[in-house]
Design a protein around this motif. Structure first.
Motif, PDB file in Angstrom:
ATOM      1  N   VAL A 179     109.205  30.995 -30.034  1.00 53.11           N
ATOM      2  CA  VAL A 179     108.047  30.151 -30.336  1.00 53.11           C
ATOM      3  C   VAL A 179     107.855  30.019 -31.842  1.00 53.11           C
ATOM      4  CG1 VAL A 179     105.536  29.978 -30.152  1.00 53.11           C
ATOM      5  CG2 VAL A 179     106.886  30.634 -28.148  1.00 53.11           C
ATOM      6  N   ILE A 180     108.018  31.148 -32.575  1.00 53.19           N
ATOM      7  CA  ILE A 180     107.867  31.120 -34.034  1.00 53.19           C
ATOM      8  C   ILE A 180     108.854  30.138 -34.664  1.00 53.19           C
ATOM      9  CG2 ILE A 180     108.188  32.490 -36.144  1.00 53.19           C
ATOM     10  CD1 ILE A 180     107.133  34.914 -34.567  1.00 53.19           C
ATOM     11  N   ILE A 181     110.088  30.130 -34.163  1.00 53.39           N
ATOM     12  CA  ILE A 181     111.119  29.248 -34.703  1.00 53.39           C
ATOM     13  C   ILE A 181     110.940  27.814 -34.208  1.00 53.39           C
ATOM     14  CG2 ILE A 181     113.599  28.752 -34.630  1.00 53.39           C
ATOM     15  CD1 ILE A 181     114.051  31.790 -34.594  1.00 53.39           C
ATOM     16  N   ALA A 182     110.509  27.666 -32.954  1.00 49.55           N
ATOM     17  CA  ALA A 182     110.412  26.338 -32.349  1.00 49.55           C
ATOM     18  C   ALA A 182     109.370  25.456 -33.023  1.00 49.55           C
ATOM     19  CB  ALA A 182     110.098  26.467 -30.853  1.00 49.55           C
ATOM     20  N   VAL A 183     108.240  26.039 -33.436  1.00 49.93           N
ATOM     21  CA  VAL A 183     107.151  25.228 -33.999  1.00 49.93           C
ATOM     22  C   VAL A 183     107.592  24.448 -35.247  1.00 49.93           C
ATOM     23  CG1 VAL A 183     104.870  25.309 -35.079  1.00 49.93           C
ATOM     24  CG2 VAL A 183     105.301  26.590 -32.970  1.00 49.93           C
ATOM     25  N   PRO A 184     108.175  25.096 -36.285  1.00 49.99           N
ATOM     26  CA  PRO A 184     108.644  24.295 -37.426  1.00 49.99           C
ATOM     27  C   PRO A 184     109.784  23.355 -37.061  1.00 49.99           C
ATOM     28  CG  PRO A 184     109.290  26.614 -37.678  1.00 49.99           C
ATOM     29  CD  PRO A 184     108.326  26.544 -36.543  1.00 49.99           C
ATOM     30  N   ALA A 185     110.614  23.760 -36.092  1.00 55.16           N
ATOM     31  CA  ALA A 185     111.710  22.879 -35.659  1.00 55.16           C
ATOM     32  C   ALA A 185     111.156  21.601 -35.045  1.00 55.16           C
ATOM     33  CB  ALA A 185     112.614  23.608 -34.664  1.00 55.16           C
ATOM     34  N   VAL A 186     110.106  21.733 -34.241  1.00 52.54           N
ATOM     35  CA  VAL A 186     109.475  20.563 -33.621  1.00 52.54           C
ATOM     36  C   VAL A 186     108.846  19.672 -34.682  1.00 52.54           C
ATOM     37  CG1 VAL A 186     107.570  19.808 -32.147  1.00 52.54           C
ATOM     38  CG2 VAL A 186     109.052  21.674 -31.396  1.00 52.54           C
ATOM     39  N   ILE A 187     108.120  20.278 -35.613  1.00 55.75           N
ATOM     40  CA  ILE A 187     107.419  19.499 -36.650  1.00 55.75           C
ATOM     41  C   ILE A 187     108.403  18.704 -37.510  1.00 55.75           C
ATOM     42  CG2 ILE A 187     106.020  19.682 -38.737  1.00 55.75           C
ATOM     43  CD1 ILE A 187     104.639  22.109 -37.413  1.00 55.75           C
ATOM     44  N   LEU A 188     109.485  19.348 -37.930  1.00 54.20           N
ATOM     45  CA  LEU A 188     110.442  18.673 -38.813  1.00 54.20           C
ATOM     46  C   LEU A 188     111.289  17.637 -38.077  1.00 54.20           C
ATOM     47  CD1 LEU A 188     111.585  21.703 -40.998  1.00 54.20           C
ATOM     48  CD2 LEU A 188     110.250  19.736 -41.749  1.00 54.20           C
ATOM     49  N   SER A 189     111.688  17.942 -36.839  1.00 55.96           N
ATOM     50  CA  SER A 189     112.545  17.003 -36.105  1.00 55.96           C
ATOM     51  C   SER A 189     111.751  15.902 -35.422  1.00 55.96           C
ATOM     52  CB  SER A 189     113.377  17.756 -35.052  1.00 55.96           C
ATOM     53  OG  SER A 189     112.542  18.325 -34.059  1.00 55.96           O
ATOM     54  N   GLY A 190     110.446  16.131 -35.222  1.00 57.98           N
ATOM     55  CA  GLY A 190     109.614  15.143 -34.550  1.00 57.98           C
ATOM     56  C   GLY A 190     108.753  14.340 -35.504  1.00 57.98           C
ATOM     57  N   PRO A 191     107.510  14.772 -35.758  1.00 54.15           N
ATOM     58  CA  PRO A 191     106.605  13.992 -36.626  1.00 54.15           C
ATOM     59  C   PRO A 191     107.158  13.690 -38.004  1.00 54.15           C
ATOM     60  CG  PRO A 191     105.415  15.738 -35.484  1.00 54.15           C
ATOM     61  CD  PRO A 191     106.858  15.953 -35.187  1.00 54.15           C
ATOM     62  N   TYR A 193     110.360  13.578 -39.028  1.00 57.34           N
ATOM     63  CA  TYR A 193     111.514  12.680 -38.979  1.00 57.34           C
ATOM     64  C   TYR A 193     111.094  11.237 -38.700  1.00 57.34           C
ATOM     65  CZ  TYR A 193     116.127  10.833 -37.765  1.00 57.34           C
ATOM     66  OH  TYR A 193     117.280  10.085 -37.709  1.00 57.34           O
ATOM     67  N   THR A 194     110.067  11.043 -37.860  1.00 55.69           N
ATOM     68  CA  THR A 194     109.620   9.678 -37.556  1.00 55.69           C
ATOM     69  C   THR A 194     109.116   8.960 -38.803  1.00 55.69           C
ATOM     70  OG1 THR A 194     107.390  10.432 -36.961  1.00 55.69           O
ATOM     71  CG2 THR A 194     108.993  10.217 -35.180  1.00 55.69           C
ATOM     72  N   ARG A 195     108.646   9.716 -39.797  1.00 53.27           N
ATOM     73  CA  ARG A 195     108.127   9.102 -41.019  1.00 53.27           C
ATOM     74  C   ARG A 195     109.218   8.439 -41.866  1.00 53.27           C
ATOM     75  NH1 ARG A 195     103.512  13.420 -43.198  1.00 53.27           N
ATOM     76  NH2 ARG A 195     102.328  13.508 -41.228  1.00 53.27           N
ATOM     77  N   LEU A 196     110.475   8.749 -41.572  1.00 49.15           N
ATOM     78  CA  LEU A 196     111.574   8.142 -42.319  1.00 49.15           C
ATOM     79  C   LEU A 196     111.907   6.741 -41.813  1.00 49.15           C
ATOM     80  CD1 LEU A 196     114.010  11.192 -42.630  1.00 49.15           C
ATOM     81  CD2 LEU A 196     112.255  10.438 -44.237  1.00 49.15           C
ATOM     82  N   THR A 416     118.151   8.194 -33.518  1.00 49.37           N
ATOM     83  CA  THR A 416     116.896   8.902 -33.240  1.00 49.37           C
ATOM     84  C   THR A 416     117.164  10.231 -32.525  1.00 49.37           C
ATOM     85  OG1 THR A 416     116.622   7.559 -31.212  1.00 49.37           O
ATOM     86  CG2 THR A 416     115.507   6.818 -33.214  1.00 49.37           C
ATOM     87  N   TRP A 417     117.643  10.177 -31.295  1.00 46.54           N
ATOM     88  CA  TRP A 417     117.826  11.378 -30.473  1.00 46.54           C
ATOM     89  C   TRP A 417     118.865  12.340 -31.054  1.00 46.54           C
ATOM     90  CZ3 TRP A 417     116.629  14.409 -26.340  1.00 46.54           C
ATOM     91  CH2 TRP A 417     117.656  15.158 -25.751  1.00 46.54           C
ATOM     92  N   SER A 418     120.080  11.850 -31.331  1.00 50.64           N
ATOM     93  CA  SER A 418     121.164  12.739 -31.762  1.00 50.64           C
ATOM     94  C   SER A 418     120.838  13.427 -33.085  1.00 50.64           C
ATOM     95  CB  SER A 418     122.477  11.963 -31.884  1.00 50.64           C
ATOM     96  OG  SER A 418     122.840  11.373 -30.657  1.00 50.64           O
ATOM     97  N   VAL A 419     120.295  12.670 -34.025  1.00 52.95           N
ATOM     98  CA  VAL A 419     119.919  13.258 -35.309  1.00 52.95           C
ATOM     99  C   VAL A 419     118.725  14.190 -35.144  1.00 52.95           C
ATOM    100  CG1 VAL A 419     119.088  12.747 -37.639  1.00 52.95           C
ATOM    101  CG2 VAL A 419     120.831  11.290 -36.588  1.00 52.95           C
TER     102      VAL A 419
END
Length: 440
Positions: A179-191, A193-196, A416-419
Motif C-alpha cells: 500500500v505504501i508503494i502503491a499510493v505514489p505509483a497510482v498518483i504518478l501513473s494516473g493523475p 500522467y494525465t496532465r501531460l 496511455t495504458w502501456s506507458v
C-alpha cells in the motif's frame, strides 16, 4: 530465436489491424497460430493452445464481465450511477473530482481483481466525466491506474499472494509495504500522467450500447446510500473472503466465504439485488429490466471475444516455453536480487503478456537469493510484482480490456495504458529500493 518470432508476430498483428483494418479477434487468432508454428509447434498443437487460451481466459472472465456489464447497465439506466457521481462532485468539488474517483478506485481495488474492478467502475467513470464536464480519460486513466496497481502490489490479489508463498513472505507486511508503494505509483501513473495530455487527447467515443448518456431529475434517481451499497456488494463479498482467509484460515467459515467471494458469484448477487433496488423497488417492470440486461450483453459480446483472443495469443507464448528461454538467459547473474527479480519479471511480462506467469517464473528463479543475501522477502514480492506490470501490450488481455472499454486505437492504447503501467512499475521499483535502503 523465440524472441525474434514474437517480434514478428506482434509486427504482423499491428499490420493486420492498423493497415488492413482486420477485426482484432480474427487478427489475434491468426497471429497466435502462426507464432505457435514458428516457435516449433505443429499446426494442430498451435490450434489446441489457441483454443485452451481462449477458453481459459473467457472461462474466468465471461461471468465477471457479463454480470459486471449487467450491473453497470442497471445502475446507469436507473440513475444510480448519476446519483453517486453528482454526490461525489458535490462533496469534493469539480476541481477535485479526479481525486475522488482515484480514492474510490484504490479502495475498490484492494478487494476486487482488476477485471472485476473495471466492469464495476466503468459506468461511474462515464457518468462522473459527463457530470463534471471533463474528458472521459481524465477520470478513466487514473481509475484504471489505481485498479491495476493495487492488483499488482497488494495481497490478496493472486499475483502478489502466489509470489509471497514462493518467497515465504509475511502477507501482512507485504500488504503494508504494498500500500505504501502503491499510493505514489497510482498518483504518478494516473493523475500526474494525465496532465501531460491535451484535453482533446483525453476525449474518447464511448462504445455503442455500453453507456447511453441520460440526465435524470432528482426525483427519478435512487438514494445515494442504496446506490453505493448495491455497487459495492461485490467489493464487500470479496473483501469478506479475504478477511476470513487471512484472519481465520482454518475456520469452517472459509468455504462459505470462498463461494460468496468468487467474483462471478459476488457479481451475480449484486445483479439480483440491483434488479430490486434499481428496478422493482422503483416501480419498473421485469420486461423493462430484462431489456437493459439484454442490451448490456449485446454491447460487450465483441469485447469478450477480443479479450479471449488476447488470452489465446498469450497461451501460445506460454505453451511454447518462451519463459524457460528467458529464465536460462538470466540465471547466474550477480545483479542485486531486487533488481534481478524486477528485470526477469519485466522481460517475461513483455514477452509473454501474463503478469501472473511472469511473476511466478521470476520468483522461482530468484527465490534462492532470499536466503543467500538475506534480502527482505516482502520486498522481493513487491519488486517481482512491479516487474510483472511493465509495458503491457497486445499479448495481454488487460490491454484489450482497457482498449475496448474506452474504444481506443492501438496507438492511443499504447500511449496511455502501456506507458501508464510502466510508470507504475518503475515507481514501484523505486519504492522497493527506498524501503530496502531504510530498513537495511
Amino acid at each position: 530465436m523465440p524472441i525474434v518470432y514474437i517480434c514478428i508476430g506482434i509486427a504482423l498483428l499491428l499490420l493486420l489491424m492498423v493497415v488492413f483494418k482486420l477485426n482484432a479477434f480474427i487478427s489475434l487468432i491468426i497471429v497466435g497460430v502462426l507464432v505457435g508454428i514458428m516457435e516449433g509447434m505443429t499446426p494442430a498443437e498451435a490450434m489446441t493452445s489457441v483454443t485452451n487460451g481462449l477458453g481459459g481466459t473467457l472461462g474466468s472472465l465471461a461471468l465477471v464481465i457479463g454480470f459486471g456489464g449487467m450491473l453497470g447497465k442497471l445502475m446507469a439506466d436507473s440513475g444510480g450511477a448519476q446519483r453517486i457521481a453528482t454526490t461525489l462532485i458535490r462533496v469534493f468539488g469539480r476541481n477535485r473530482v479526479q481525486f475522488a474517483a482515484v480514492l474510490t478506485a484504490i479502495i475498490v481495488g484492494i478487494a476486487l481483481f482488476f477485471e472485476t474492478g473495471v466492469v464495476v467502475l466503468i459506468p461511474l467513470v462515464f457518468v462522473i466525466a459527463a457530470e463534471a464536464s471533463v474528458p472521459i480519460l481524465y477520470i478513466g486513466m487514473p481509475v484504471i491506474a489505481a485498479l491495476i496497481t493495487m492488483h499488482g502490489f497488494v495481497p490478496p490479489h493472486p499475483g502478489p499472494t502466489a509470489v509471497a508463498g514462493i518467497f515465504h513472505a509475511n502477507l501482512g507486511l507485504t500488504l503494508l509495504y504494498g500500500v505504501i508503494i502503491a499510493v505514489p505509483a497510482v498518483i504518478l501513473s494516473g493523475p500526474m500522467y494525465t496532465r501531460l495530455f491535451k484535453k482533446e487527447d483525453l476525449e474518447v467515443e464511448i462504445p455503442k450500447g455500453l453507456f447511453t448518456p441520460k440526465h435524470f431529475e432528482e426525483h427519478e434517481m435512487p438514494g445515494f446510500g442504496i446506490s453505493v451499497f448495491t455497487a459495492l456488494i461485490p467489493v464487500i463479498l470479496i473483501a469478506f473472503q479475504a478477511v476470513v482467509e487471512i484472519a481465520t484460515p482454518d475456520s469452517s467459515l472459509v468455504p462459505t466465504a470462498q463461494f460468496l467471494g468468487n467474483p462471478g458469484v459476488a457479481l451475480l448477487i449484486a445483479v439480483i439485488v440491483a434488479i430490486f433496488t434499481f428496478g422493482l423497488n422503483r416501480g419498473k417492470k421485469m420486461p423493462e429490466l430484462m431489456n437493459s440486461v439484454s442490451e448490456s450483453i449485446a454491447s460487450i459480446a465483441m469485447i469478450l471475444l477480443i479479450i479471449g483472443g488476447g488470452g489465446a495469443f498469450k497461451q501460445v507464448l506460454i505453451d511454447s516455453h518462451v519463459d524457460k528461454y528467458v529464465a536460462n538467459l538470466m540465471e547466474g547473474s550477480s545483479m542485486s536480487p531486487l533488481l534481478l527479480a524486477w528485470l526477469i519479471a519485466a522481460i517475461l511480462r513483455v514477452v509473454l503478456g501474463s503478469a501472473t506467469v511472469a511473476g511466478m517464473t521470476a520468483a522461482g528463479i530468484a527465490a534462492p537469493l532470499v536466503a543467500a543475501t538475506h534480502v527482505s522477502p516482502e520486498l522481493m514480492v513487491l519488486a517481482t510484482g512491479a516487474g510483472s506490470m511493465t509495458f503491457s501490450h497486445v499479448n495481454d488481455a488487460g490491454f484489450w480490456i482497457y482498449k475496448e472499454f474506452f474504444n481506443l486505437s492501438i496507438g492511443k492504447t499504447i500511449k496511455t495504458w502501456s506507458v501508464m503501467v510502466t510508470i507504475a512499475s518503475l515507481v514501484g521499483l523505486a519504492g522497493v529500493l527506498i524501503i530496502n535502503a531504510l530498513i537495511s
